[in-house]
Enzyme design. Structure first.
Site, mmCIF file in Angstrom:
data_model
loop_
_atom_site.group_PDB
_atom_site.id
_atom_site.type_symbol
_atom_site.label_atom_id
_atom_site.label_comp_id
_atom_site.label_asym_id
_atom_site.label_seq_id
_atom_site.Cartn_x
_atom_site.Cartn_y
_atom_site.Cartn_z
ATOM 1 N N GLY A 1 44.095 25.853 9.393
ATOM 2 C CA GLY A 1 43.748 26.967 8.512
ATOM 3 C C GLY A 1 42.447 26.661 7.798
ATOM 4 N N LEU A 2 41.944 27.655 7.088
ATOM 5 C CA LEU A 2 40.651 27.530 6.406
ATOM 6 C C LEU A 2 40.704 26.478 5.303
ATOM 7 C CD1 LEU A 2 39.807 31.334 5.969
ATOM 8 C CD2 LEU A 2 38.923 29.765 7.725
ATOM 9 N N SER A 3 39.523 26.024 4.898
ATOM 10 C CA SER A 3 39.422 25.119 3.757
ATOM 11 C C SER A 3 39.966 25.831 2.517
ATOM 12 C CB SER A 3 37.954 24.738 3.550
ATOM 13 O OG SER A 3 37.823 23.970 2.384
ATOM 14 N N GLY A 4 40.849 25.161 1.802
ATOM 15 C CA GLY A 4 41.421 25.755 0.588
ATOM 16 C C GLY A 4 42.608 26.669 0.841
ATOM 17 N N GLY B 1 45.565 25.763 1.701
ATOM 18 C CA GLY B 1 46.782 25.158 1.160
ATOM 19 C C GLY B 1 47.392 24.091 2.052
ATOM 20 N N LYS B 2 46.705 23.712 3.107
ATOM 21 C CA LYS B 2 47.256 22.747 4.061
ATOM 22 C C LYS B 2 47.672 21.436 3.387
ATOM 23 C CE LYS B 2 43.475 22.651 6.552
ATOM 24 N NZ LYS B 2 42.663 23.564 5.726
ATOM 25 N N SER B 3 46.728 20.798 2.683
ATOM 26 C CA SER B 3 47.007 19.478 2.106
ATOM 27 C C SER B 3 48.083 19.551 1.028
ATOM 28 C CB SER B 3 45.737 18.875 1.495
ATOM 29 O OG SER B 3 44.736 18.808 2.478
ATOM 30 N N SER C 1 40.802 22.217 11.991
ATOM 31 C CA SER C 1 40.970 22.355 13.456
ATOM 32 C C SER C 1 40.800 23.801 13.930
ATOM 33 C CB SER C 1 42.301 21.755 13.920
ATOM 34 O OG SER C 1 43.400 22.130 13.119
HETATM 35 P P1 ADP Z 1 43.304 22.743 2.307
HETATM 36 O O1 ADP Z 1 43.985 21.424 2.494
HETATM 37 O O2 ADP Z 1 43.793 23.806 3.241
HETATM 38 O O3 ADP Z 1 41.804 22.649 2.277
HETATM 39 P P2 ADP Z 1 44.197 22.500 -0.398
HETATM 40 O O4 ADP Z 1 45.652 22.215 -0.262
HETATM 41 O O5 ADP Z 1 43.270 21.353 -0.672
HETATM 42 O O6 ADP Z 1 43.713 23.321 0.888
HETATM 43 O O7 ADP Z 1 43.957 23.572 -1.565
HETATM 44 C C1 ADP Z 1 44.797 24.706 -1.726
HETATM 45 C C2 ADP Z 1 44.705 25.200 -3.173
HETATM 46 O O8 ADP Z 1 45.496 26.381 -3.322
HETATM 47 C C3 ADP Z 1 45.243 24.178 -4.175
HETATM 48 O O9 ADP Z 1 44.439 24.191 -5.319
HETATM 49 C C4 ADP Z 1 46.647 24.741 -4.489
HETATM 50 O O10 ADP Z 1 47.068 24.362 -5.777
HETATM 51 C C5 ADP Z 1 46.432 26.243 -4.380
HETATM 52 N N1 ADP Z 1 47.641 27.003 -4.066
HETATM 53 C C6 ADP Z 1 48.094 28.085 -4.709
HETATM 54 N N2 ADP Z 1 49.249 28.550 -4.185
HETATM 55 C C7 ADP Z 1 49.543 27.728 -3.160
HETATM 56 C C8 ADP Z 1 50.606 27.681 -2.232
HETATM 57 N N3 ADP Z 1 51.610 28.551 -2.241
HETATM 58 N N4 ADP Z 1 50.587 26.697 -1.293
HETATM 59 C C9 ADP Z 1 49.566 25.803 -1.270
HETATM 60 N N5 ADP Z 1 48.543 25.792 -2.120
HETATM 61 C C10 ADP Z 1 48.516 26.741 -3.074
#
Ligand code: ADP
Length: 170
Positions: free
Chosen positions: A13-16, A18-20, A86
């Protein structure tokens, strides 16, 4: 319980999107259920291999290396949670073919929501042209066509997202 493990649980999925965040919580839950587990995260791996770039060829090598490692661990009954943007469908397909039990989790949070959150300030920098090859802006993202699990985090909590995945594993 956890009938579908061991597995390679592959977040895309896209950056941000929620993956991590979801993967860290999922990993903690599985650890407390005494599942043998490792988490491979894009940002962490890129810190260790700092010359990994963002062209298609570089992204592909990076994802293939991680897929290879995940498959090796899985062969030894370790469940592997992988969090990488990815963006390329063919590369994810290749990694799927390397693993025995590949569970693709598409975190489908839309671009607008990811940009609104801009957790790491990357969207702002990409808009200003400080970062190029940024997925969703000047680099492609090819969404999965048949992911095992699809989660849009716009309107659900992290806990709910984790529960959806745990329900699938059980
Ligand atoms: P990625 O790893 O995809 O780049 P991150 O997990 O680093 O994304 O960031 C996701 C952001 O979205 C975090 O700041 C997280 O707190 C916020 N967020 C809000 N709601 C959710 C949710 N339901 N699941 C995951 N992240 C969430």
């Amino acid at each position: 319980m956890m009938k579908k493990l061991p597995a390679v649980i592959w977040f895309t999925g896209l950056s941000g999107s929620g993956k991590s965040t979801i993967a860290e919580r999922l990993t903690a839950e599985l650890l407390s259920a005494e599942v043998e587990i490792e988490h491979l995260d894009g940002d962490v791996v890129r810190d260790i291999f700092p010359s990994t770039g963002f062209t298609k060829a570089e992204r592909d090598s990076h994802i293939k290396r991680m897929g290879f490692m995940a498959a090796l661990l899985e062969k030894h009954a370790v469940t592997v949670v992988c969090t990488f943007v990815s963006p390329y469908r063919d590369t994810r397909q290749l990694v799927r073919s390397m693993c025995s039990n590949f569970i693709e989790v598409y975190v489908s949070t839309p671009f607008e929501e990811c940009e609104r959150r801009d957790v790491k300030g990357l969207y702002a920098r990409a808009r200003q042209g400080e970062i190029t090859h940024f997925t969703g802006l000047d680099d492609p993202y090819e969404p999965p066509l048949s992911a095992e699990i699809v989660i849009d985090t716009t309107d659900i909590t992290v806990e709910e997202a984790v529960r959806i995945i745990l329900a699938y594993l059980e």
